[in-house]
Write a protein that holds these residues in place. Structure first.
Motif, mmCIF file in Angstrom:
data_model
loop_
_atom_site.group_PDB
_atom_site.id
_atom_site.type_symbol
_atom_site.label_atom_id
_atom_site.label_comp_id
_atom_site.label_asym_id
_atom_site.label_seq_id
_atom_site.Cartn_x
_atom_site.Cartn_y
_atom_site.Cartn_z
ATOM 1 N N UNK A 26 50.279 14.815 -29.099
ATOM 2 C CA UNK A 26 51.367 15.775 -29.064
ATOM 3 C C UNK A 26 50.913 17.116 -29.651
ATOM 4 N N UNK A 27 50.198 17.041 -30.756
ATOM 5 C CA UNK A 27 49.742 18.259 -31.413
ATOM 6 C C UNK A 27 48.800 19.058 -30.516
ATOM 7 N N UNK A 28 47.803 18.371 -29.951
ATOM 8 C CA UNK A 28 46.833 19.066 -29.102
ATOM 9 C C UNK A 28 47.496 19.646 -27.862
ATOM 10 N N UNK A 30 50.556 20.522 -27.515
ATOM 11 C CA UNK A 30 51.431 21.617 -27.890
ATOM 12 C C UNK A 30 50.625 22.902 -28.071
ATOM 13 N N UNK A 31 49.452 22.775 -28.707
ATOM 14 C CA UNK A 31 48.640 23.975 -28.929
ATOM 15 C C UNK A 31 48.168 24.571 -27.610
ATOM 16 N N UNK A 35 49.181 28.289 -25.942
ATOM 17 C CA UNK A 35 48.274 29.314 -25.426
ATOM 18 C C UNK A 35 48.599 29.604 -23.969
ATOM 19 N N UNK A 53 38.140 25.286 -26.482
ATOM 20 C CA UNK A 53 38.689 24.804 -27.737
ATOM 21 C C UNK A 53 39.092 23.320 -27.635
ATOM 22 N N UNK A 56 36.951 20.475 -28.789
ATOM 23 C CA UNK A 56 36.981 20.067 -30.187
ATOM 24 C C UNK A 56 37.827 18.841 -30.447
ATOM 25 N N UNK A 60 37.343 15.729 -33.371
ATOM 26 C CA UNK A 60 38.525 15.419 -34.172
ATOM 27 C C UNK A 60 38.863 13.928 -34.070
ATOM 28 N N UNK B 21 49.412 27.038 -37.798
ATOM 29 C CA UNK B 21 49.153 26.172 -36.641
ATOM 30 C C UNK B 21 47.651 26.077 -36.381
ATOM 31 N N UNK B 22 47.250 24.922 -35.848
ATOM 32 C CA UNK B 22 45.827 24.656 -35.627
ATOM 33 C C UNK B 22 45.080 25.811 -34.961
ATOM 34 N N UNK B 23 45.585 26.253 -33.811
ATOM 35 C CA UNK B 23 44.846 27.271 -33.062
ATOM 36 C C UNK B 23 44.864 28.618 -33.784
ATOM 37 N N UNK B 26 42.178 28.494 -36.255
ATOM 38 C CA UNK B 26 40.896 28.684 -35.563
ATOM 39 C C UNK B 26 40.656 30.167 -35.321
ATOM 40 N N UNK B 27 41.724 30.851 -34.799
ATOM 41 C CA UNK B 27 41.600 32.292 -34.548
ATOM 42 C C UNK B 27 41.238 33.023 -35.836
ATOM 43 N N UNK B 33 36.932 24.631 -33.042
ATOM 44 C CA UNK B 33 38.028 23.668 -33.142
ATOM 45 C C UNK B 33 37.543 22.322 -33.652
ATOM 46 N N UNK B 37 39.848 21.067 -36.956
ATOM 47 C CA UNK B 37 40.781 19.930 -36.886
ATOM 48 C C UNK B 37 40.401 18.779 -37.804
ATOM 49 N N UNK B 40 41.393 19.819 -41.202
ATOM 50 C CA UNK B 40 42.843 19.697 -41.410
ATOM 51 C C UNK B 40 43.227 18.253 -41.700
ATOM 52 N N UNK B 53 56.673 19.051 -37.772
ATOM 53 C CA UNK B 53 56.831 19.598 -36.421
ATOM 54 C C UNK B 53 57.798 20.766 -36.458
ATOM 55 N N UNK B 66 57.028 21.439 -28.972
ATOM 56 C CA UNK B 66 56.970 21.833 -30.381
ATOM 57 C C UNK B 66 55.560 21.679 -30.928
ATOM 58 N N UNK B 67 55.152 22.632 -31.780
ATOM 59 C CA UNK B 67 53.810 22.581 -32.366
ATOM 60 C C UNK B 67 53.878 21.945 -33.754
ATOM 61 N N UNK B 68 52.730 21.514 -34.203
ATOM 62 C CA UNK B 68 52.671 20.934 -35.538
ATOM 63 C C UNK B 68 52.162 22.019 -36.484
ATOM 64 N N UNK B 70 51.177 23.254 -40.599
ATOM 65 C CA UNK B 70 50.626 22.747 -41.850
ATOM 66 C C UNK B 70 51.061 23.644 -42.991
#
Lengths: 884, 106
Positions: A26-28, A30-31, A35, A53, A56, A60, B21-23, B26-27, B33, B37, B40, B53, B66-68, B70
């Protein structure tokens, strides 16, 4: 793009521990979606950066998985795996042995291929060293063409691509004084030789350009083996004298161990050119030329420079160089040549054997895993995850693979010693250099790992595919025929095994047929009871042709008087030894022949003593043989073979015709040639595979060269005459070594030694493959029978005859092996053209072989199905129905 | 408290600076990545960050799932400041060697 990313994530997701997989995915997603949404708002597609990306996700996922698998858990797996293997020592032993043989055979053959084809030659930057061959413009790709001294000197002076160029001639020398007379292979080399190869001397110095002038000191450099053998490895030998071919030479250096180029040379002497060599010998090609590229010069550039230069020489000397050019070969190609194909063929064959081994072990593992369903179910019920079970199986196969590799390495070490010790007469260069080195060990480890993955993964995935907990735990879950899907996989494995075995069997069959037709070719002489040995006359001691003839006459006369000897004669250019001169006719019946003359014959020249043909059992078809009257001073007499008669005088009787070869043979001799007095039967001088070439036999007494091979027809076994003959030779001249002591039977066996070795190995591989395939068939059938116990019991109870049960089992075996046979034959037919070069007298698609293989396979599959079938027919219906 | 690796400091600092957020991390960090990850996940395992979330409704409004995100926890903040001061001290000794790391954490 988004779909691609999603597919990738899905693919990777099984690696992630089960409980957090959903969140991870879900996390991947969503990211990526974020984008994508951003860029679509900007009117763009998913950027490549985001896709990159997503890669990766794999590290992980692996991190998450490894984080879960702590070291102690792996240790636990190892302990568990070892314990479960230990509980079934039979399974472990069979598996390890099978793997050990498969891996070991592969490692050993790889070691041989590495020594012959792959390992860099033992001198610095071997890729920059090339041989330069004089070739004909019509077939420039043919390696091994020697070069004349004037051509070599011109090349060396005018070429720009090389730092240095050198020439060598491999011959043999008699070493005398300080021990018994001994004939050793030598190399006459020009001064730059060791600089081209870039190898310094171990002690003293190598030969240098300063040794080239004709009046320089007589010096010699010892090869390592001769130095160890004859001089006990004393460094002090440098500076002392050694007697070579009757004259003293000063030893100036000793070469290090492992240096032997040209192959087998044991002593290096300067090659010097007299003025007349340089002027008059542009047609005499006997030098092997090597050179080292200047830095930055490419192979192609050097090749084209030399080709251009060859055209210049051709224009300048049209008579000798008209149809000649120069071709460069890597030193390895020049050394190894045709053996390369055979080596890779063997590596391929043994690779197939390993594949079968993997399939078989996979089958064993699968069977074992099926037997352990209940255990897995219990473990799963107690909370073991599927990943954990899979990991346990993988650890188990890794352990088995590793242990198999260790067994294999031991086996390989043993095989390697055998390979390295094989007779040099086999003619596979560098084979004696085979050893288990670091690369072979790494290869073995790699192969073991690969096999472990191959045989371990399938059963592991299989086992974990469906874990029907409740069903497996209940013991009555034994179905009537077993899981049909699993049965299918095992059948496919058996078919694969059978197919591979069929391919190998066809290969072995073809080689066997080829070998049979090779050995059944009549060689043209009566080979039994013929002993041969060679003598060479050092020029200082036997300077005149008269002295050589007298010695040969005395030797043969006294040899014929030995009680073991029926008849004695001698020849220069014994059949099956690759020694003879090939010379073109210069004139025919008084008419001069020019290069342009289409009918200008090229003949093999051999020199014989009286009674040669009767001693060898070669029939005289017409006219007379050469005898004691054909001496120096008498008219030159020639016997030709049937091929020469047919090719040179197709419509006429050759007897009485005259020809000349235009060159003298030996020092101060007459121009070779003469009047034809007889026609002898054809001899396959170059082995069974090569047809007879036009040959002329001259009288040794009229052209006494300084080398001669004595042929003795014995009354008993040929070997019995060796010692009396040696004593006789020693009595006549203690300084003449007796060498090349061989019977004609040995020689005939040597010429087919390579094909025999290939046949033997492939037959061994094919046999092993067939055995493994039979075991595979047997395994599947017995498993089926035990799974079908209940069903068969019911059938028998309902009145089926035992014969019907037997035939149903046998039918299953036949079906498996039939499909395997068809697949295997198709592969063999497709692969046939690759082995064409190794075959003689048989086509790659050979009906006899194919039928024989099919028949053999049928028998094997019957035998393999016999035990399971019998067991099936003896099932007691009552016991079977009470099974649960 | 075990000292954090430079990558972990980097990531933690990025989160502390509000890139959650993860990305985005990264940015911000410029790390690949495949490094961010696992870092994280490791930080979360060690209790230095926690994840949750984002609001479903807000995400759906933008037409995406929805994104996760942190957040740095209290132990995380402590670890960050300890490790950061260690690296800063290191920086004072060998300014050239650690210069690159400071640039990207800023």
């Amino acid at each position: 793009m988004k779909r691609l990313c999603d597919g990738w994530l899905r693919l990777v997701s099984p690696v992630v521990p089960h409980d957090i997989r959903r969140d991870w995915l879900r996390e991947w997603r969503a990211e990526i979606a974020f984008v994508a949404a951003q860029s679509s708002r900007a009117g763009l597609g998913l950027p490549v950066g985001a896709v990159w990306r997503a890669v990766g996700a794999l590290p992980h996922a692996v991190w998450l998985r490894c984080d879960r698998w702590r070291f102690d858990m792996i240790a636990q797996d190892v302990k568990y795996a070892v314990r479960s293997l230990w509980k079934r020592p039979g399974f472990a032993a069979v598996t390890l042995l099978t793997l050990g043989i498969g891996i070991g055979a592969n490692a050993a053959i790889f070691g041989a291929v590495r020594a012959v084809v792959l390992r860099p030659l033992p001198f610095p930057d071997p890729d920059s060293v090339v041989t330069l061959s004089t070739t004909t413009t019509t077939r420039p790709g043919l390696p091994g063409g020697s070069t004349s001294p004037p051509d070599f000197l011109d090349w060396r002076r005018d070429s720009r691509s090389f730092t240095e160029m050198a020439a060598s001639v491999a011959e043999a020398s008699a070493i005398t004084g300080d021990g018994p007379a001994e004939q050793v292979p030598n190399a006459h080399v020009t001064g730059g030789f060791f600089n081209v190869l870039g190898v310094p001397a171990l002690y003293g110095r190598t030969l240098q350009p300063g040794d080239d002038p004709i009046n320089a000191d007589d010096v010699a450099v010892l090869g390592h083996s001769l130095w160890m053998r004859r001089f006990n490895g004393r460094p002090g030998v440098v500076g002392t004298l050694v007697t070579v071919d009757g004259s003293p030479r000063r030893i100036v250096g000793v070469m290090p161990a492992g240096f032997s180029y040209p192959l087998r040379a044991e002593i290096y002497l300067p090659q010097r050119f007299a003025e007349k060599d340089i002027i008059g010998q542009r047609g005499a090609q006997y030098l092997d030329v090597i050179a080292r590229f200047k830095p930055g010069v490419t192979f192609t550039a050097a090749q084209s420079e030399m080709r251009t230069y060859a055209r210049t020489l051709a224009a300048q000397y049209p008579r000798t160089n008209g149809n000649r050019t120069v071709t460069l070969f890597g030193v390895r190609d020049a050394l190894v040549g045709s053996v390369r194909t055979a080596m890779f063929f063997l590596l391929g064959a043994v690779g197939f054997v390993l594949l079968i081994v993997c399939v078989n072990v996979a089958n064993l593992f699968l069977t074992r895993a099926l037997g352990r369903q209940r255990e897995f179910a219990v473990r799963a019920a107690l909370g073991a995850s599927r990943a954990r079970l899979v990991r346990g199986l993988l650890v188990e196969s890794a352990i088995v693979g590793g242990a198999g590799g260790a067994v294999g390495l031991l086996f390989a070490a043993w095989l390697t010693a055998i390979i390295a010790g094989l007779d040099q007469g086999l003619g596979i260069p560098l084979l004696d250099q085979t050893r288990v080195d670091g690369v072979v060990v790494v290869f073995t480890a790699g192969v073991s790992l690969l096999t472990a993955i191959m045989f371990g993964t399938l059963p592991a995935l299989h086992t974990s595919a469906k874990l029907d907990l409740a069903g497996r735990i209940r013991a009555d879950a034994v179905t009537t025929t077993g899981d049909p899907h699993k049965q299918r996989v095992r059948s496919a494995l058996v078919i694969l095994e059978t197919a591979i075995a069929v391919v190998l069997l066809v290969g072995a069959g073809l080689l066997a047929r080829s070998f049979a037709s090779m050995t059944s070719v009549p060689l043209g002489f009566a080979g039994d009871n013929l002993q041969t040995f060679s003598v060479s006359f050092p020029p200082p001691k036997y300077p005149s042709s008269g002295s050589r003839t007298t010695f040969a006459d005395t030797l043969l006369e006294r040899a014929a008087a030995l009680p073991q000897v029926e008849s004695a004669s001698a020849i220069f250019g014994l059949p099956l030894t690759d020694l003879s001169y090939a010379i073109s006719f210069a004139s025919l019946d008084g008419r001069r022949l020019t290069r342009e003359d289409a009918r200008r014959p090229m003949v093999q020249v051999r020199l014989v003593a009286p009674k040669y043909f009767s001693t060898m059992g070669i029939p005289i078809r017409r006219g007379r043989s050469l005898d004691a009257t054909d001496r120096a001073g008498a008219a030159l007499a020639v016997v030709i073979n049937e091929t020469a008669a047919k090719e040179i005088w197709p419509d006429a009787d050759p007897i009485g015709h005259e020809f000349s070869l235009g060159t003298p043979l030996g020092l101060q001799g007459p121009i070779a040639g003469g009047r034809v007095v007889g026609v002898a039967g054809d001899v396959r001088d170059f082995g069974p595979v090569t047809v007879s070439k036009p040959t002329v036999y001259l009288s040794f007494a009229q052209f006494p060269l300084n080398y001669l091979t004595v042929v003795l027809r014995t009354r008993g076994a040929p070997a019995t005459v060796v010692e009396p003959a040696r004593a006789l030779l020693k009595d006549l001249d203690p300084d003449l070594p007796m060498f090349e002591v061989r019977s004609m039977t040995q020689l005939s066996s040597n010429v087919v030694a390579q094909p025999r070795l290939y046949l033997l190995l492939l037959a061994l591989f094919a046999g092993a493959a067939m055995l493994l395939a039979a075991i595979g068939i047997y395994g599947v059938l017995s498993h089926t029978v035990s799974q079908r116990t209940r069903e068969i019991g019911i059938r028998l109870a309902l009145g089926a005859a035992p014969g019907q049960v037997v035939s149903s089992v046998v039918a299953q075996a036949s079906a498996l092996s039939f499909v395997g046979l068809v697949v295997g034959l198709l592969i063999a037919a497709a692969a046939g053209r690759f082995v064409q070069g190794l075959l003689f007298g048989v086509k790659p698609i050979d009906t006899v072989t194919y039928v024989a293989v099919a028949g053999g396979l049928a028998v094997v599959s019957l035998v393999a199905s016999w035990l399971p079938a019998r067991r099936a027919s003896r099932i007691d219906p009552v016991a079977a129905l009470k099974h649960d | 408290m075990r000292r954090l690796r430079i990558t972990a400091v980097n990531v933690l600092q990025a989160i502390a600076n509000g890139y959650e957020y993860g990305f985005d991390i990264i940015d911000q960090t410029g790390l690949p990545s495949g490094t961010v990850y696992p870092a994280l996940s490791r930080l979360e395992r060690d209790g230095l960050v926690r994840s949750a979330w984002e609001d479903e409704a807000a995400a759906h409004a933008e037409g995406r799932p929805a994104r996760r995100y942190y957040r740095v926890t209290a132990p995380g903040a402590r670890a960050l400041s300890e490790s950061a001061s260690f690296y800063r001290a290191l920086l004072a000794v060998r300014p050239r060697a650690a210069g690159k790391a400071t640039r990207s954490t800023r």
